[in-house]
Each structure stands twice: as C-alpha cells, then as structure tokens.
Design a protein around this motif. Structure first.
Motif, PDB file in Angstrom:
ATOM      1  N   CYS A 142       0.816  -1.217   0.000  1.00  0.00           N
ATOM      2  CA  CYS A 142       0.000   0.000   0.000  1.00  0.00           C
ATOM      3  C   CYS A 142       0.849   1.267   0.000  1.00  0.00           C
ATOM      4  O   CYS A 142       0.310   2.370  -0.118  1.00  0.00           O
ATOM      5  CB  CYS A 142      -0.961   0.003   1.194  1.00  0.00           C
ATOM      6  N   LEU A 143       2.161   1.137   0.123  1.00  0.00           N
ATOM      7  CA  LEU A 143       3.041   2.301   0.131  1.00  0.00           C
ATOM      8  C   LEU A 143       3.533   2.596  -1.280  1.00  0.00           C
ATOM      9  O   LEU A 143       4.097   1.727  -1.947  1.00  0.00           O
ATOM     10  CB  LEU A 143       4.230   2.051   1.065  1.00  0.00           C
ATOM     11  N   GLU A 144       3.346   3.804  -1.723  1.00  0.00           N
ATOM     12  CA  GLU A 144       3.767   4.170  -3.074  1.00  0.00           C
ATOM     13  C   GLU A 144       5.277   4.348  -3.176  1.00  0.00           C
ATOM     14  O   GLU A 144       5.902   3.986  -4.166  1.00  0.00           O
ATOM     15  CB  GLU A 144       3.061   5.462  -3.500  1.00  0.00           C
ATOM     16  N   ARG A 145       5.874   4.949  -2.161  1.00  0.00           N
ATOM     17  CA  ARG A 145       7.324   5.192  -2.179  1.00  0.00           C
ATOM     18  C   ARG A 145       7.825   5.203  -0.736  1.00  0.00           C
ATOM     19  O   ARG A 145       7.453   6.077   0.038  1.00  0.00           O
ATOM     20  CB  ARG A 145       7.645   6.520  -2.871  1.00  0.00           C
ATOM     21  N   ALA A 146       8.640   4.237  -0.406  1.00  0.00           N
ATOM     22  CA  ALA A 146       9.106   4.122   0.974  1.00  0.00           C
ATOM     23  C   ALA A 146      10.389   3.302   1.021  1.00  0.00           C
ATOM     24  O   ALA A 146      10.722   2.587   0.074  1.00  0.00           O
ATOM     25  CB  ALA A 146       8.034   3.454   1.840  1.00  0.00           C
ATOM     26  N   VAL A 147      11.086   3.420   2.129  1.00  0.00           N
ATOM     27  CA  VAL A 147      12.174   2.505   2.439  1.00  0.00           C
ATOM     28  C   VAL A 147      11.583   1.442   3.359  1.00  0.00           C
ATOM     29  O   VAL A 147      11.110   1.760   4.451  1.00  0.00           O
ATOM     30  CB  VAL A 147      13.348   3.213   3.138  1.00  0.00           C
ATOM     31  N   VAL A 148      11.572   0.205   2.903  1.00  0.00           N
ATOM     32  CA  VAL A 148      10.974  -0.891   3.649  1.00  0.00           C
ATOM     33  C   VAL A 148      12.083  -1.761   4.222  1.00  0.00           C
ATOM     34  O   VAL A 148      12.961  -2.234   3.486  1.00  0.00           O
ATOM     35  CB  VAL A 148      10.053  -1.736   2.750  1.00  0.00           C
ATOM     36  N   LEU A 149      12.051  -1.975   5.535  1.00  0.00           N
ATOM     37  CA  LEU A 149      13.056  -2.789   6.220  1.00  0.00           C
ATOM     38  C   LEU A 149      12.402  -4.080   6.707  1.00  0.00           C
ATOM     39  O   LEU A 149      11.329  -4.055   7.312  1.00  0.00           O
ATOM     40  CB  LEU A 149      13.639  -2.025   7.410  1.00  0.00           C
ATOM     41  N   ARG A 150      13.071  -5.206   6.443  1.00  0.00           N
ATOM     42  CA  ARG A 150      12.544  -6.508   6.838  1.00  0.00           C
ATOM     43  C   ARG A 150      13.476  -7.201   7.823  1.00  0.00           C
ATOM     44  O   ARG A 150      14.385  -7.944   7.429  1.00  0.00           O
ATOM     45  CB  ARG A 150      12.349  -7.400   5.616  1.00  0.00           C
ATOM     46  N   PRO A 151      13.298  -6.986   9.115  1.00  0.00           N
ATOM     47  CA  PRO A 151      14.088  -7.715  10.112  1.00  0.00           C
ATOM     48  C   PRO A 151      13.492  -9.087  10.371  1.00  0.00           C
ATOM     49  O   PRO A 151      12.370  -9.386   9.940  1.00  0.00           O
ATOM     50  CB  PRO A 151      13.952  -6.819  11.357  1.00  0.00           C
ATOM     51  N   HIS A 152      14.242  -9.911  11.079  1.00  0.00           N
ATOM     52  CA  HIS A 152      13.742 -11.241  11.440  1.00  0.00           C
ATOM     53  C   HIS A 152      14.094 -11.544  12.886  1.00  0.00           C
ATOM     54  O   HIS A 152      15.254 -11.466  13.282  1.00  0.00           O
ATOM     55  CB  HIS A 152      14.354 -12.329  10.551  1.00  0.00           C
ATOM     56  N   ALA A 153      13.076 -11.865  13.693  1.00  0.00           N
ATOM     57  CA  ALA A 153      13.264 -12.275  15.083  1.00  0.00           C
ATOM     58  C   ALA A 153      14.095 -11.247  15.846  1.00  0.00           C
ATOM     59  O   ALA A 153      15.232 -11.508  16.242  1.00  0.00           O
ATOM     60  CB  ALA A 153      13.917 -13.658  15.142  1.00  0.00           C
ATOM     61  N   VAL A 154      13.510 -10.093  16.067  1.00  0.00           N
ATOM     62  CA  VAL A 154      14.222  -8.994  16.731  1.00  0.00           C
ATOM     63  C   VAL A 154      14.367  -9.301  18.222  1.00  0.00           C
ATOM     64  O   VAL A 154      13.409  -9.704  18.886  1.00  0.00           O
ATOM     65  CB  VAL A 154      13.470  -7.662  16.532  1.00  0.00           C
ATOM     66  N   TYR A 155      15.559  -9.072  18.733  1.00  0.00           N
ATOM     67  CA  TYR A 155      15.842  -9.346  20.147  1.00  0.00           C
ATOM     68  C   TYR A 155      16.696  -8.217  20.715  1.00  0.00           C
ATOM     69  O   TYR A 155      17.267  -7.422  19.974  1.00  0.00           O
ATOM     70  CB  TYR A 155      16.579 -10.682  20.310  1.00  0.00           C
ATOM     71  N   GLY A 156      16.791  -8.176  22.027  1.00  0.00           N
ATOM     72  CA  GLY A 156      17.628  -7.172  22.676  1.00  0.00           C
ATOM     73  C   GLY A 156      16.944  -6.616  23.910  1.00  0.00           C
ATOM     74  O   GLY A 156      15.894  -7.104  24.344  1.00  0.00           O
TER      75      GLY A 156
END
Length: 305
Positions: A142-156
C-alpha cells in the motif's frame, strides 16, 4: 516516529534523539513515564483514530519512521489487518512529502518452505499462514514510495516477544524446541535494526526494500544455548519433530478459541513451524545501498534485558 511506546520504536526514538535530531514521538499507549521517550515529547495517537490536536503541520516533518503495528501471530484477523494495513496507510497519508521508513518483517516470505538466504524479490508470496504475514505484506504494497526494512526475530533490551517465548518454553530442565537444532536462522538485534532505521531515514536512498539482520546467520542450537548460559538457566535444548508438534499446536489453538482466552496459547502452529526449518536472509542490498554495517549475533548481557 510512530510506535514510540513499543520495543523497536522506543529504541529508534532514543537513538535519534541521541544524534541530535528533533523527534516527535507517537504511540498508541495513553501515556508514557515522564511524557517523553528518550527526550522526545510523546503524544498518544491511535493510527486508526483521529489525529491528535497538537500535530505537526504539512512540511514540518522530513522523515517518518513507522514502527507501529500488530506484532502478534494470534488474535482476530480483522484487528491485525486494521493495525498493519490501515494504520500504515494512515501514517503515510498524515505526512505527505516526508520520506517514509517502514519497519516490516521477514514474515512476508513464504512460511510454508525454508527461507534460504532469501533476497528481497522473494516476497510477497501468494499465501500466508496467518493474518500477521499477510497483513504485513499488504502494508508494504500500500506504500507508493518508501524505504521498507525486513528484520527477522528482533531481540535485545526490552524484547517483549522472542526472549520471553524462549524462556517460556523451559520445562523441567529442558528447553523445548522444534526441528533438530541444526537449522540456520538469521536474527536481528534491536541495535542493528536501529542502525538500519537511521540509515534509511538519513541515508543515500529514499526508497527500496532491504533485509535487515545480524552480520551472519547462526545455528539455532548455538543461539538457544547462548541464551540459557547468559541467563544462568540450567536446562538443555530438547528438539521435537514438527510432525509431532504441529497437531498439538492445532489442538492448543482450538482450545484457546473455544475458551475465548485473551492471550495466545503457549504453542501456535506459526511459532512451531517458523523456526523448525532454515530462516536466513541475504543482506547484500542493505550493505551496498544503505551502508549497513551490522554486528554479529550476541546475547551478552541478556540477563539484564
């Protein structure tokens, strides 16, 4: 900054303030301690409702880092879709002209087969195991123009999902897990994700999709033993085949629905299957285009998280 009252959003907000950026923090919670997040003024805003009375005017915001959304694999699909799709669309519409950084998830990749050093063009796919993966994929579209970040299993520090789920699986000296323990997985420390968010906000590109993980994948058994060791827990990982666990998870899900329990069952089919096979991502694009320089996976100091 949306989702500033959450795990990832709060970490990104504090880091942005530390850089000297002028930050407006928004979150769904009615209030936070001190009415600030890391020094940024906090304003409650449910993205599915009206905008706050005190809201930046058009052109006053250069970048939006969108960390808000539903992160659960359990719950009414309508609610998950609304939070992830409508909420994302409303956040983008509220700041026309601003660079938009969207924190998505690796759950947009195919959940029904191993993810082996997947590149960004491997998603979205035609089918998903639940509303979470499907809605996050729809939010990206649904985003026309964006920086998309795909993390996996975020921890901390401040982790509300991964570490609690691992610790909750300890039973009588055993840490129950699925698979054989030799499967490789990509994890994402919240510090690495914060770095990627700030690079996306102030970096050389204003659109594109990027996997964001720690420097290298790890073996699941090594990761679990490191967590147990850092927490001082006297337990051994014990692995069960997915073919055995999956029907048990289905029973647990059915029971939770019939009893209308508000919290998810300890075991879901999505959780069981997600780490039972390899889940690794290729981060070449983030390194090359964002200048991303991640650290390796580490659970050092996790006893204090």
């Amino acid at each position: 900054m949306t989702g500033a009252s959450g795990f990832v959003g709060g970490a990104v907000c504090r880091a942005a303030v530390a850089r000297g950026w002028t930050v407006s923090a928004f979150g769904r919670r009615p209030r936070v301690d001190g009415e600030h997040v890391g020094g940024a003024p906090y304003t409650p805003w449910d993205l599915l409702g009206p905008r706050p009375v005190t809201f930046p005017g058009e052109g006053e915001v250069d970048v939006v880092i969108h960390c808000a959304g539903s992160v659960t694999d359990w719950g009414p699909p309508r609610d998950i879709w609304a939070a992830n799709v409508d909420g994302t669309r409303n956040a983008a519409a509220a700041f026309p002209g601003a660079r938009f950084v969207h924190v998505s998830t690796a759950s947009v990749y195919d959940p029904f087969r191993p993810t082996v050093m997947a590149t960004e063009d491997a998603a979205p796919v035609g089918r998903y195991a639940n509303a979470y993966g499907a809605s996050k994929a729809a939010a990206e579209r649904c985003l026309e123009r964006a920086v998309v970040l795909r993390p996996h299993a975020v921890y901390g520090r401040g982790d509300t999902t991964l570490l609690p789920r691992v610790l909750g699986a300890v039973r009588g000296g055993r840490l129950l897990a699925v698979g054989d323990g030799r499967q490789r997985i990509s994890l994402t420390s919240v510090d690495n994700l914060v770095q990627a968010c700030l690079l996306a906000a102030d970096g050389p590109v204003d659109h594109g999709v990027f996997n964001v993980t720690d420097a290298e994948p790890v073996v699941l058994d090594d990761a679990l033993r490191a967590i147990l060791g850092e927490r001082g827990i006297d337990a051994e990982p014990y692995y069960l085949p997915l073919a055995l666990v999956d029907p048990l998870a289905a029973v647990a899900e059915t029971a939770s629905r019939l009893l209308r329990r508000p919290r998810p069952p300890r075991l879901t089919r999505y959780a069981a299957g997600h780490l039972a096979v390899e889940r690794t991502l290729d981060i070449t694009a983030a390194r090359a285009r964002l200048g991303y320089r991640p650290s390796g996976t580490s659970f050092g100091g996790s006893a204090d998280w």
